[in-house]
Design a protein around this motif. Structure first.
Motif, mmCIF file in Angstrom:
data_model
loop_
_atom_site.group_PDB
_atom_site.id
_atom_site.type_symbol
_atom_site.label_atom_id
_atom_site.label_comp_id
_atom_site.label_asym_id
_atom_site.label_seq_id
_atom_site.Cartn_x
_atom_site.Cartn_y
_atom_site.Cartn_z
ATOM 1 N N MET A 182 -7.933 2.032 -2.804
ATOM 2 C CA MET A 182 -7.346 0.794 -2.447
ATOM 3 C C MET A 182 -8.168 0.300 -1.018
ATOM 4 O O MET A 182 -7.483 -0.847 -0.754
ATOM 5 N N MET A 207 0.915 -1.034 0.006
ATOM 6 C CA MET A 207 0.008 -0.088 0.248
ATOM 7 C C MET A 207 0.889 1.563 0.083
ATOM 8 O O MET A 207 0.388 2.417 -0.630
ATOM 9 N N ALA A 245 1.840 1.751 -3.420
ATOM 10 C CA ALA A 245 0.692 2.221 -4.261
ATOM 11 C C ALA A 245 0.618 3.623 -4.143
ATOM 12 O O ALA A 245 0.690 4.356 -5.056
#
Length: 117
Positions: free
Chosen positions: A49, A15, A18
């Motif tokens: 997400m 994450m 990302a």
């Protein structure tokens, strides 16, 4: 036995990656407004997400720190900028260049003009 379960550290790293990729794609839209870029990154993590909000804040902060540490980042030197020109600086080489404000996006022009008053 192999497990396909994602470990918490792997999830956080993915994450954060990302978030960093989002920052790299959108940093040019927010040269003079890092707070707005930070908020957009948090929104992206939460809404796209599905990262919990409390975690998105931390991941966006870590990703912004990574982005700032990358060589060759272009930043606006507000102190050297004036009412007609913005001073852009390559953070890796220290080279600077003055660009007429009229060539920059309107929101950046307004932001720089407000700080030079």
């Amino acid at each position: 036995m192999n497990s396909t379960e994602v470990l918490p550290r792997d999830y956080r790293e993915q994450m954060q990656k990302a978030a960093l990729e989002f920052l790299c794609r959108h940093q040019g839209e927010h040269l003079g407004d890092e707070l707005h870029l930070f908020e957009r990154t948090c929104d992206y993590l939460v809404n796209r997400m599905e990262v919990p909000a409390f975690m998105a804040l931390r991941l966006a902060h870590l990703a912004m720190t990574q982005l700032a540490e990358r060589p060759g980042r272009i930043v606006v030197d507000r102190a050297a900028s004036d009412a007609e020109r913005a001073c852009l600086v390559n953070s890796f080489t220290g080279e600077s260049a003055f660009v007429p404000l009229r060539l920059l996006p309107h929101r950046l022009q307004v932001g720089l003009a407000a700080t030079s008053l």
